[in-house]
Design a protein around this motif. Structure first.
Motif, PDB file in Angstrom:
ATOM      1  N   SER A   4      43.162  47.226  39.105  1.00  0.00           N
ATOM      2  CA  SER A   4      41.808  46.831  38.726  1.00  0.00           C
ATOM      3  C   SER A   4      41.131  47.824  37.796  1.00  0.00           C
ATOM      4  N   HIS A 116      42.524  42.649  37.508  1.00  0.00           N
ATOM      5  CA  HIS A 116      41.151  42.364  37.919  1.00  0.00           C
ATOM      6  C   HIS A 116      40.153  43.283  37.215  1.00  0.00           C
ATOM      7  N   SER A 141      34.169  34.871  35.702  1.00  0.00           N
ATOM      8  CA  SER A 141      35.527  35.012  36.204  1.00  0.00           C
ATOM      9  C   SER A 141      36.414  33.896  35.667  1.00  0.00           C
ATOM     10  N   THR A 153      40.926  38.135  36.682  1.00  0.00           N
ATOM     11  CA  THR A 153      39.755  37.618  37.386  1.00  0.00           C
ATOM     12  C   THR A 153      38.709  38.703  37.602  1.00  0.00           C
TER      13      THR A 153
END
Length: 217
Positions: A4, A116, A141, A153
């Protein structure tokens, strides 16, 4: 696996998210968009990433100060004082700021093979900032997933909780909130009077956490 990218301002919310999800975050991004308090926040963002061994970068967005209208970009004297509520804080909205930052973060994520993007919006932001609301997060998203090959996302774990709840989580993690910045005026000390200072005081008080912040007043 660290998969992420986190948008990290150096404030209370995103710093708490950094510590809570440190096992997932490969990269944290701060954006210098010319606000009154960027110079106070970003060093804290760098500090916490150094402490956790997480890569940190700062991306300049100087065009926002030049072309966007917001009291957050207009000098400390333009920042309203008083409670953190809709009418009082509306002038601090930087139009579509989070949309711009998330778009860049999504590009950085895909460029680095990450899955992410994380953002620390919370329920107290919803009425004031359109780009912090749940419907924005859901739509963004979907847009990021549709616009990236890997279907990246947006993850927003704090969307439906309060700043007080965030502080409780940070306190449980042992987070030192003196190493964060809130004041929109961006002076040498927190002013103690602007909406974000008031919100900071209230969140710490309601979470039952001693407030170590040094305020001007």
């Amino acid at each position: 696996m660290k998969d992420s990218v986190l948008i990290l301002s150096g404030g209370m919310d995103s710093t708490t998210l950094l510590y809570e999800f440190k096992e997932d975050i490969a990269l944290a991004i701060s954006f210098d968009y010319g606000s009154n308090h960027n110079d106070k926040e970003i060093p804290f963002a760098k500090y916490h990433c150094t402490q956790l061994g997480i890569k940190h970068i700062t991306i300049p967005l100087s065009f926002m100060k030049e072309y966007f209208k917001s009291s957050l970009l207009a000098g400390a004297e333009a920042i309203p004082e008083g409670n953190y509520d809709d009418e009082n804080m509306k002038s601090t909205v930087v139009p579509f700021r989070n949309g711009i930052m998330l778009a860049i973060a999504a590009g950085v994520a895909e460029s680095n093979g990450l899955k992410h993007v994380m953002m620390a919006n919370h329920s107290g932001d919803h009425t004031i900032y359109p780009d912090c609301r749940p419907q924005f997060a859901t739509a963004m998203s979907d847009a990021i997933a549709a616009g990236t090959y890997d279907g990246i996302t947006l993850v927003t774990p704090y969307t439906h909780i309060s700043k007080t709840d965030i502080v409780k989580r940070g306190a449980a993690l042992g987070l030192d909130y003196t190493q964060t910045w809130s004041c929109y005026k961006g002076g040498e000390k927190h002013c103690g009077k602007c909406g974000t200072c008031m919100e900071r005081k209230e969140a710490l008080r309601d979470a039952g956490v001693a407030d170590p912040t040094i305020y001007e007043d």
